[in-house]
Design a protein around this motif. Structure first.
Motif, mmCIF file in Angstrom:
data_model
loop_
_atom_site.group_PDB
_atom_site.id
_atom_site.type_symbol
_atom_site.label_atom_id
_atom_site.label_comp_id
_atom_site.label_asym_id
_atom_site.label_seq_id
_atom_site.Cartn_x
_atom_site.Cartn_y
_atom_site.Cartn_z
ATOM 1 N N LEU A 196 49.051 -4.329 33.502
ATOM 2 C CA LEU A 196 49.944 -3.775 32.164
ATOM 3 C C LEU A 196 50.931 -5.026 31.744
ATOM 4 N N ALA A 197 51.334 -5.282 32.246
ATOM 5 C CA ALA A 197 51.868 -7.165 31.841
ATOM 6 C C ALA A 197 50.524 -7.793 31.328
ATOM 7 N N LEU A 198 49.859 -7.822 31.718
ATOM 8 C CA LEU A 198 48.413 -8.555 30.036
ATOM 9 C C LEU A 198 48.569 -8.461 28.605
ATOM 10 N N CYS A 199 47.965 -7.042 28.971
ATOM 11 C CA CYS A 199 47.607 -6.234 27.927
ATOM 12 C C CYS A 199 48.995 -5.450 26.783
ATOM 13 N N ASP A 200 49.669 -4.923 27.757
ATOM 14 C CA ASP A 200 50.937 -4.801 26.773
ATOM 15 C C ASP A 200 51.474 -5.423 26.209
ATOM 16 N N TRP A 201 51.772 -6.237 27.229
ATOM 17 C CA TRP A 201 53.349 -7.148 27.297
ATOM 18 C C TRP A 201 52.636 -8.658 26.500
ATOM 19 N N ALA A 202 51.599 -9.338 26.920
ATOM 20 C CA ALA A 202 50.955 -10.532 26.827
ATOM 21 C C ALA A 202 50.474 -9.954 25.679
ATOM 22 N N GLU B 221 39.069 -7.544 28.005
ATOM 23 C CA GLU B 221 38.206 -8.356 28.314
ATOM 24 C C GLU B 221 38.915 -9.854 28.648
ATOM 25 N N GLU B 222 39.737 -9.881 27.957
ATOM 26 C CA GLU B 222 40.614 -11.353 28.550
ATOM 27 C C GLU B 222 41.768 -10.506 29.820
ATOM 28 N N SER C 12 40.314 -11.789 36.806
ATOM 29 C CA SER C 12 38.801 -11.606 36.866
ATOM 30 C C SER C 12 38.407 -10.463 38.020
ATOM 31 N N ILE C 13 38.455 -9.352 37.441
ATOM 32 C CA ILE C 13 37.736 -8.123 37.593
ATOM 33 C C ILE C 13 37.353 -7.721 36.566
ATOM 34 N N PRO C 14 36.640 -6.338 36.727
ATOM 35 C CA PRO C 14 35.408 -5.559 35.413
ATOM 36 C C PRO C 14 36.389 -5.252 34.651
ATOM 37 N N ILE C 15 35.913 -5.148 33.169
ATOM 38 C CA ILE C 15 36.569 -4.501 32.662
ATOM 39 C C ILE C 15 36.645 -3.095 32.318
ATOM 40 N N GLY C 16 35.961 -2.179 33.506
ATOM 41 C CA GLY C 16 35.841 -1.095 33.012
ATOM 42 C C GLY C 16 37.315 -1.246 34.609
ATOM 43 N N THR C 17 37.517 -1.562 35.548
ATOM 44 C CA THR C 17 38.583 -1.817 36.269
ATOM 45 C C THR C 17 39.683 -2.175 35.578
ATOM 46 N N VAL C 18 39.642 -2.885 34.289
ATOM 47 C CA VAL C 18 40.853 -3.253 33.882
ATOM 48 C C VAL C 18 41.626 -1.706 32.825
ATOM 49 N N ARG C 19 40.501 -0.872 32.185
ATOM 50 C CA ARG C 19 40.321 0.005 31.459
ATOM 51 C C ARG C 19 41.939 1.135 32.286
ATOM 52 N N SER C 20 40.639 1.155 33.484
ATOM 53 C CA SER C 20 41.317 2.278 34.428
ATOM 54 C C SER C 20 42.016 2.425 34.914
#
Length: 200
Positions: free
Chosen positions: A142-148, A153-154, A160-168
């Motif tokens: 949340l902090a990386l995608c929504d706030w930063a 992918e970034e 150091s986790i899969p993109i699918g894990t970030v999305r979920s």
């Protein structure tokens, strides 16, 4: 690849060769983003300033790291995430140590601090009181995608986790926050601090 990433890659190549000036250029390009990220994780401007310095010092210490041009900023966010995490551990240890001190020992008075900074910190603390109820992995994406403003992918590269894990994790975090805001009775733009229930 965008122009910023190309510049980052060139700067990082020079950093790897030991050019401190190149790290200074990276600092000029990204210090504000890292600073804001740290503030949004701590709700403390002074701490965010200190942590930003630590992030770039750590980047210098780890300058032998090979990075693709478009991975420099996500890597810096990854360092920032770890630095914030380490600060929380240190604060818990510090708090435990203070609780063992004589109750007559008082903290310094910061009453003269700037009022608008205090208000911003209180508002951010109210947001963090909600976010703190989420699992750590959800807090981080949340902090990386929504706030930063990092892409999936970034964020995946930073953590150091899969993109699918970030999305979920991000989807679950957003859903949980909407539910928490509804229970607390405040919308996302609420000015009034949200009282925290239970331990952090």
């Amino acid at each position: 690849m965008n122009a910023t990433a190309i510049v980052d890659g060139a700067c990082w190549d020079r950093v790897r060769q030991g050019e401190a000036e190149a790290l200074g250029e990276l600092f000029q390009h990204h210090a504000k983003a890292i600073y804001n990220f740290c503030f949004r994780r701590t709700a403390d401007w002074a701490a965010a300033e200190d942590l930003t310095s630590v992030v770039f010092l750590e980047a210098w210490r780890r300058r032998d790291q090979e990075l693709a041009a478009d991975k420099v900023l996500p890597w810096l966010f990854g360092i920032a995430n770890n630095v914030v995490r380490n600060r929380r551990r240190a604060l818990r240890r510090h708090s435990a140590a203070l609780s063992r001190l004589d109750e007559s020992v008082t903290a310094p008075d910061f009453a003269d601090d700037v009022v608008d900074r205090i208000d911003e910190e209180q508002r951010m603390a109210a947001v963090l009181a909600l976010v703190a109820r989420l699992p750590r992995g959800q807090q981080e994406v949340l902090a990386l995608c929504d706030w930063a403003g990092q892409s999936y992918e970034e964020a995946a590269a930073a953590l150091s986790i899969p993109i699918g894990t970030v999305r979920s994790r991000l989807a679950r975090a957003r859903t949980a926050l909407r539910e928490l805001e509804a229970v607390a009775g405040h919308g996302p733009g609420a000015e009034r601090p949200i009282e925290e229930e239970g331990p952090k």
